[in-house]
Design an enzyme around this catalytic site. Structure first.
Site, PDB file in Angstrom:
ATOM      1  N   SER A   1       0.823  -1.205   0.000  1.00 14.54           N
ATOM      2  CA  SER A   1       0.000   0.000   0.000  1.00 14.54           C
ATOM      3  C   SER A   1       0.859   1.259   0.000  1.00 14.54           C
ATOM      4  O   SER A   1       0.378   2.348  -0.302  1.00 14.54           O
ATOM      5  CB  SER A   1      -0.926   0.001   1.215  1.00 14.54           C
ATOM      6  OG  SER A   1      -0.207  -0.362   2.377  1.00 14.54           O
TER       7      SER A   1
ATOM      8  N   TYR B   1      14.144  -6.434  15.364  1.00 11.25           N
ATOM      9  CA  TYR B   1      14.139  -6.266  13.898  1.00 11.25           C
ATOM     10  C   TYR B   1      15.320  -7.017  13.269  1.00 11.25           C
ATOM     11  O   TYR B   1      15.159  -7.745  12.285  1.00 11.25           O
ATOM     12  CB  TYR B   1      14.207  -4.766  13.590  1.00 11.25           C
ATOM     13  CG  TYR B   1      14.107  -4.401  12.138  1.00 11.25           C
ATOM     14  CD1 TYR B   1      12.876  -4.382  11.480  1.00 11.25           C
ATOM     15  CD2 TYR B   1      15.237  -4.038  11.404  1.00 11.25           C
ATOM     16  CE1 TYR B   1      12.789  -4.018  10.139  1.00 11.25           C
ATOM     17  CE2 TYR B   1      15.153  -3.676  10.074  1.00 11.25           C
ATOM     18  CZ  TYR B   1      13.932  -3.665   9.451  1.00 11.25           C
ATOM     19  OH  TYR B   1      13.834  -3.308   8.121  1.00 11.25           O
TER      20      TYR B   1
ATOM     21  N   ALA C   1      16.982  -9.556  14.463  1.00 10.35           N
ATOM     22  CA  ALA C   1      16.774 -11.001  14.577  1.00 10.35           C
ATOM     23  C   ALA C   1      15.802 -11.482  13.504  1.00 10.35           C
ATOM     24  O   ALA C   1      16.014 -12.509  12.858  1.00 10.35           O
ATOM     25  CB  ALA C   1      16.243 -11.347  15.969  1.00 10.35           C
TER      26      ALA C   1
HETATM   27  P1  NAP Z   1       6.458   0.939   5.152  1.00 11.53           P
HETATM   28  O1  NAP Z   1       6.528   2.168   4.313  1.00 11.53           O
HETATM   29  O2  NAP Z   1       6.231   1.075   6.615  1.00 11.53           O
HETATM   30  O3  NAP Z   1       5.341  -0.045   4.515  1.00 11.53           O
HETATM   31  C1  NAP Z   1       5.061  -1.273   5.131  1.00 11.53           C
HETATM   32  C2  NAP Z   1       4.027  -2.012   4.326  1.00 11.53           C
HETATM   33  O4  NAP Z   1       3.764  -3.261   4.978  1.00 11.53           O
HETATM   34  C3  NAP Z   1       2.686  -1.289   4.261  1.00 11.53           C
HETATM   35  O5  NAP Z   1       2.073  -1.566   3.018  1.00 11.53           O
HETATM   36  C4  NAP Z   1       1.885  -1.927   5.406  1.00 11.53           C
HETATM   37  O6  NAP Z   1       0.476  -1.886   5.225  1.00 11.53           O
HETATM   38  C5  NAP Z   1       2.385  -3.353   5.287  1.00 11.53           C
HETATM   39  N1  NAP Z   1       2.210  -4.120   6.513  1.00 11.53           N
HETATM   40  C6  NAP Z   1       2.613  -3.826   7.770  1.00 11.53           C
HETATM   41  N2  NAP Z   1       2.262  -4.801   8.614  1.00 11.53           N
HETATM   42  C7  NAP Z   1       1.603  -5.734   7.886  1.00 11.53           C
HETATM   43  C8  NAP Z   1       0.971  -6.968   8.185  1.00 11.53           C
HETATM   44  N3  NAP Z   1       0.936  -7.460   9.439  1.00 11.53           N
HETATM   45  N4  NAP Z   1       0.372  -7.658   7.178  1.00 11.53           N
HETATM   46  C9  NAP Z   1       0.387  -7.177   5.913  1.00 11.53           C
HETATM   47  N5  NAP Z   1       0.966  -6.026   5.566  1.00 11.53           N
HETATM   48  C10 NAP Z   1       1.566  -5.318   6.538  1.00 11.53           C
HETATM   49  O7  NAP Z   1       7.815   0.076   5.025  1.00 11.53           O
HETATM   50  P2  NAP Z   1       8.983   0.155   3.917  1.00 11.53           P
HETATM   51  O8  NAP Z   1       9.989   1.147   4.383  1.00 11.53           O
HETATM   52  O9  NAP Z   1       8.416   0.269   2.556  1.00 11.53           O
HETATM   53  O10 NAP Z   1       9.649  -1.297   4.113  1.00 11.53           O
HETATM   54  C11 NAP Z   1       9.234  -2.439   3.350  1.00 11.53           C
HETATM   55  C12 NAP Z   1      10.131  -3.621   3.712  1.00 11.53           C
HETATM   56  O11 NAP Z   1      11.494  -3.290   3.461  1.00 11.53           O
HETATM   57  C13 NAP Z   1      10.044  -4.007   5.186  1.00 11.53           C
HETATM   58  O12 NAP Z   1      10.145  -5.415   5.315  1.00 11.53           O
HETATM   59  C14 NAP Z   1      11.272  -3.329   5.785  1.00 11.53           C
HETATM   60  O13 NAP Z   1      11.709  -3.992   6.942  1.00 11.53           O
HETATM   61  C15 NAP Z   1      12.253  -3.483   4.631  1.00 11.53           C
HETATM   62  N6  NAP Z   1      13.349  -2.502   4.671  1.00 11.53           N
HETATM   63  C16 NAP Z   1      13.102  -1.155   4.622  1.00 11.53           C
HETATM   64  C17 NAP Z   1      14.173  -0.267   4.638  1.00 11.53           C
HETATM   65  C18 NAP Z   1      13.972   1.225   4.570  1.00 11.53           C
HETATM   66  O14 NAP Z   1      14.967   1.964   4.683  1.00 11.53           O
HETATM   67  N7  NAP Z   1      12.776   1.738   4.333  1.00 11.53           N
HETATM   68  C19 NAP Z   1      15.471  -0.750   4.716  1.00 11.53           C
HETATM   69  C20 NAP Z   1      15.682  -2.124   4.776  1.00 11.53           C
HETATM   70  C21 NAP Z   1      14.615  -2.994   4.739  1.00 11.53           C
HETATM   71  P3  NAP Z   1      -0.391  -0.625   5.829  1.00 11.53           P
HETATM   72  O15 NAP Z   1      -0.106   0.546   4.915  1.00 11.53           O
HETATM   73  O16 NAP Z   1      -1.800  -1.075   5.749  1.00 11.53           O
HETATM   74  O17 NAP Z   1       0.118  -0.417   7.222  1.00 11.53           O
END
Ligand code: NAP
Length: 248
Positions: A15, A156, A158
């Protein structure tokens, strides 16, 4: 050239942020996209419309990735609606940061459930379909933090390190049926979420990265595109670091 023409992808948590970027790049490359969200219904509707405007089939599902039953149901709905599942991107993730000294048991468990157990749930749910097809690409979203560790993120780190071990084991179990399993480990990716952080602090982080910038959702999405497509058909069990050289 469209690299995913006619393929169907499930992307969890699309989303907003990185997941949304992956959905867009996959759709631009001809993939039909089923994606999930936890609570952002309006944002999901918009993503659905934007993807459909690219000429592919797209649908957003409210589905809690941490819940095994919901993962099984989701895969049933997607198979009914889309007919097949060629690609799974386990992207949904959360943080609940605190020093170990102050971290509650609930915050540890919640992060493990949403980030790591979700990967078990969804992989279990798609594996029969992919095994029968004798093809499939599973992409799991880890993090530089899962490789390096980070103070204030024991839960996180882990969960993200666990994803790497899980993914390698799946690669070994399913390789003989041409089902591949790889990991992306993003570094600092700038999303709506990071836009709220202190600009001075963010700038210090940017300067410490060899490529001197934060990554974009598109940077991560392009790496996913490679791992999802047949361009990577001889690659499994790997972790691709999309971090501007942070780990170097
Ligand atoms: P984000 O902007 O917070 O988006 C998270 C997404 O996951 C949203 O669509 C959210 O839906 C959904 N979500 C959360 N909990 C959920 C659940 N229980 N079931 C289904 N969907 C769920 O995060 P992001 O920064 O794009 O990160 C995406 C991935 O990349 C994550 O795994 C994060 O750990 C990893 N990551 C991010 C970074 C970074 O710098 N941003 C770096 C390394 C790794 P809603 O909108 O409905 O809440």
């Amino acid at each position: 050239m469209k690299l995913l023409e006619g393929k169907t992808a499930i992307i969890t948590g699309a989303s907003r942020g990185i997941g949304k970027g992956i959905a867009e790049v996959f759709a631009q490359h001809g993939a039909n996209v089923a994606f999930t969200y936890a609570s952002s219904a309006a944002a999901s509707d918009q993503v659905e419309k934007d993807l459909q405007a690219l000429g592919v089939k797209a649908k957003g599902y409210k589905s809690n990735a941490a819940n095994y039953k919901q993962a099984l149901d989701l895969v049933d709905y997607v198979l009914e609606e889309f007919g097949s599942i060629d690609i799974l991107v386990n992207n949904a993730g959360i943080t609940k940061d605190n020093l170990l000294m102050r971290m509650s048991e609930e915050d540890f468990d919640r992060v493990i459930e949403v980030n790591l157990k979700s990967v078990f749930n969804m992989t279990k749910a798609v594996q029969t379909t992919m095994l029968k097809q004798r093809k499939g690409s599973i992409i799991n979203m880890s993090s530089v933090v899962g490789v390096k560790g980070n103070a204030g993120q024991t839960n996180y780190a882990a969960s993200k390190a666990g994803i790497i071990g899980f993914s390698k084991s799946v690669a070994l179990e399913l390789g003989s049926r041409n089902v591949r399993s790889n990991v992306i480990a993003p570094g600092f990716i700038e999303t709506e979420m990071t836009a709220k952080l202190d600009e001075k602090q963010v700038d210090t982080w940017r300067k410490a990265i060899p490529l001197r910038r934060g990554g974009t959702p598109e940077d991560v999405a392009n790496a996913c595109l490679f791992l999802a497509s047949d361009l990577s058909s001889y690659i499994t069990g790997q972790t691709l670091h999309v971090d501007g050289g942070m780990l170097t």
